[in-house]
Write a protein that holds these residues in place. Structure first.
Motif, short mmCIF file in Angstrom:
data_model
loop_
_atom_site.label_atom_id
_atom_site.label_comp_id
_atom_site.label_asym_id
_atom_site.label_seq_id
_atom_site.Cartn_x
_atom_site.Cartn_y
_atom_site.Cartn_z
N SER A 71 0.83 -1.22 0.00
CA SER A 71 0.00 0.00 0.00
C SER A 71 0.85 1.26 0.00
O SER A 71 0.35 2.37 -0.14
CB SER A 71 -0.93 0.01 1.21
N ASN A 72 2.16 1.10 0.16
CA ASN A 72 3.07 2.24 0.15
C ASN A 72 3.67 2.40 -1.25
O ASN A 72 4.57 1.66 -1.62
CB ASN A 72 4.20 2.03 1.17
N THR A 73 3.17 3.36 -1.99
CA THR A 73 3.66 3.55 -3.35
C THR A 73 5.02 4.25 -3.33
O THR A 73 5.41 4.85 -2.34
CB THR A 73 2.67 4.40 -4.18
N SER A 74 5.71 4.17 -4.45
CA SER A 74 7.02 4.83 -4.53
C SER A 74 6.84 6.34 -4.48
O SER A 74 5.81 6.87 -4.84
CB SER A 74 7.75 4.41 -5.81
N PHE A 75 7.87 7.01 -3.98
CA PHE A 75 7.84 8.47 -3.92
C PHE A 75 9.22 9.00 -4.24
O PHE A 75 10.24 8.35 -4.01
CB PHE A 75 7.33 8.97 -2.56
N THR A 76 9.24 10.20 -4.80
CA THR A 76 10.47 10.84 -5.24
C THR A 76 10.86 11.92 -4.25
O THR A 76 10.02 12.72 -3.83
CB THR A 76 10.27 11.45 -6.64
N LEU A 77 12.13 11.94 -3.89
CA LEU A 77 12.64 12.94 -2.95
C LEU A 77 12.97 14.22 -3.71
O LEU A 77 12.98 14.25 -4.94
CB LEU A 77 13.86 12.39 -2.23
N ASN A 78 13.26 15.28 -2.99
CA ASN A 78 13.57 16.57 -3.61
C ASN A 78 14.76 16.45 -4.55
O ASN A 78 15.71 15.71 -4.29
CB ASN A 78 13.91 17.62 -2.55
N THR A 79 14.73 17.22 -5.62
CA THR A 79 15.85 17.30 -6.54
C THR A 79 17.01 18.01 -5.84
O THR A 79 16.82 19.08 -5.26
CB THR A 79 15.47 18.08 -7.81
N MET A 80 18.18 17.40 -5.88
CA MET A 80 19.37 17.99 -5.29
C MET A 80 20.27 18.47 -6.43
O MET A 80 20.57 17.70 -7.34
CB MET A 80 20.11 16.97 -4.42
N THR A 81 20.68 19.74 -6.37
CA THR A 81 21.52 20.33 -7.41
C THR A 81 22.95 20.46 -6.89
O THR A 81 23.18 20.97 -5.81
CB THR A 81 20.98 21.72 -7.81
N VAL A 82 23.89 19.98 -7.69
CA VAL A 82 25.30 20.01 -7.32
C VAL A 82 25.86 21.42 -7.48
O VAL A 82 25.63 22.07 -8.49
CB VAL A 82 26.10 19.03 -8.20
N LYS A 83 26.59 21.85 -6.48
CA LYS A 83 27.25 23.16 -6.55
C LYS A 83 28.74 22.96 -6.31
O LYS A 83 29.14 22.30 -5.36
CB LYS A 83 26.68 24.11 -5.50
N ALA A 84 29.53 23.54 -7.17
CA ALA A 84 30.98 23.45 -7.02
C ALA A 84 31.42 24.36 -5.86
O ALA A 84 30.86 25.43 -5.66
CB ALA A 84 31.68 23.90 -8.30
N ALA A 85 32.39 23.88 -5.11
CA ALA A 85 32.93 24.71 -4.03
C ALA A 85 33.72 25.87 -4.64
O ALA A 85 34.41 25.70 -5.64
CB ALA A 85 33.83 23.87 -3.14
N ALA A 86 33.60 27.04 -4.05
CA ALA A 86 34.33 28.20 -4.54
C ALA A 86 34.73 29.08 -3.36
O ALA A 86 33.97 29.23 -2.41
CB ALA A 86 33.46 29.00 -5.50
N LEU A 87 35.91 29.63 -3.45
CA LEU A 87 36.40 30.53 -2.41
C LEU A 87 37.18 31.65 -3.08
O LEU A 87 38.10 31.40 -3.84
CB LEU A 87 37.29 29.78 -1.41
N VAL A 88 36.80 32.88 -2.77
CA VAL A 88 37.50 34.05 -3.28
C VAL A 88 38.24 34.68 -2.11
O VAL A 88 37.65 34.94 -1.05
CB VAL A 88 36.52 35.07 -3.90
N ILE A 89 39.54 34.92 -2.29
CA ILE A 89 40.38 35.51 -1.24
C ILE A 89 40.86 36.87 -1.71
O ILE A 89 41.42 37.00 -2.80
CB ILE A 89 41.59 34.61 -0.92
N ASN A 90 40.61 37.90 -0.89
CA ASN A 90 41.06 39.25 -1.19
C ASN A 90 41.88 39.78 -0.02
O ASN A 90 41.59 39.48 1.14
CB ASN A 90 39.86 40.19 -1.42
N VAL A 91 42.86 40.59 -0.34
CA VAL A 91 43.64 41.27 0.69
C VAL A 91 42.94 42.58 0.99
O VAL A 91 42.62 43.36 0.10
CB VAL A 91 45.09 41.53 0.22
N SER A 92 42.67 42.82 2.27
CA SER A 92 41.98 44.02 2.70
C SER A 92 42.88 45.25 2.51
O SER A 92 44.11 45.15 2.53
CB SER A 92 41.59 43.88 4.18
#
Length: 182
Positions: free
Chosen positions: A136-157
């Motif tokens: 009685s438990n039908t299949s169900f789809t979970l939320n779509t997960m979108t891949v995000k690349a890690a990014a880091l910007v470094i600036n000198v103050s």
């Protein structure tokens, strides 16, 4: 059983990335199962690597199944086949599916996990040992997960300004770095 919203965005080549979650609400007696198969669709198709170290983790942070490596079912669908025995306790419990995305996964790629309780292996009552039908438990789809690349910007103050430094000075502030991971 229902899908649970997951807000985290998975990044590639890092273990324990969230792929989705679901909630069980078991009545009567706990249910023992001896296997679960999850279907995982990806927008990347067969051109990229497979998910590895896929686990099912309960709301207490305990790994209840896995880790397993996914296998390719069709061009854009993978299967994560768990053969671990698992007990679904009475009451509500939230489970999270986690895994390691391939380093070849494209930024913006998506993963969609489908849970089908009717395919779970040998569901039986924990106390009675009686077979339990999950039909009685039908299949169900979970939320779509979108891949995000890690990014880091470094600036000198700009503060502190350029200055001469005297030899032997202690606790001198010579630079401030601004880190932006947004």
């Amino acid at each position: 059983m229902t899908g649970v919203q997951t807000c985290a965005l998975p990044i590639f080549n890092v273990s324990n990335q969230p792929l989705g979650g679901f909630e069980t609400d078991i009545k009567g007696e706990a249910i023992n199962i001896s296997g679960i198969i999850l279907s995982i669709a990806t927008s990347s198709g067969s051109g990229t690597g497979l998910l590895t170290n896929v686990t099912i983790v309960d709301q207490n942070g305990s790994v209840v199944a896995g880790p397993v490596d996914a296998t390719r079912s069709t061009g854009s669908v993978m299967l994560a086949t768990f053969t671990d025995s698992m007990t679904l306790p009475v009451g509500k419990m939230v489970y999270t599916i986690k895994g390691k995305l391939a380093s070849t996964e494209a930024n913006g790629g998506t993963y969609i996990v489908t849970v089908d309780p009717t395919t779970w292996t040998s569901p039986t009552g924990d106390v009675t040992g009686d077979a339990i039908s999950l039909s009685s438990n039908t299949s169900f789809t979970l939320n779509t997960m979108t891949v995000k690349a890690a990014a880091l910007v470094i600036n000198v103050s700009s503060s502190p300004v350029a200055q001469n430094i005297t030899s032997g000075v202690q606790d001198l502030l010579f630079t401030n770095l601004q880190l932006d991971a947004s």
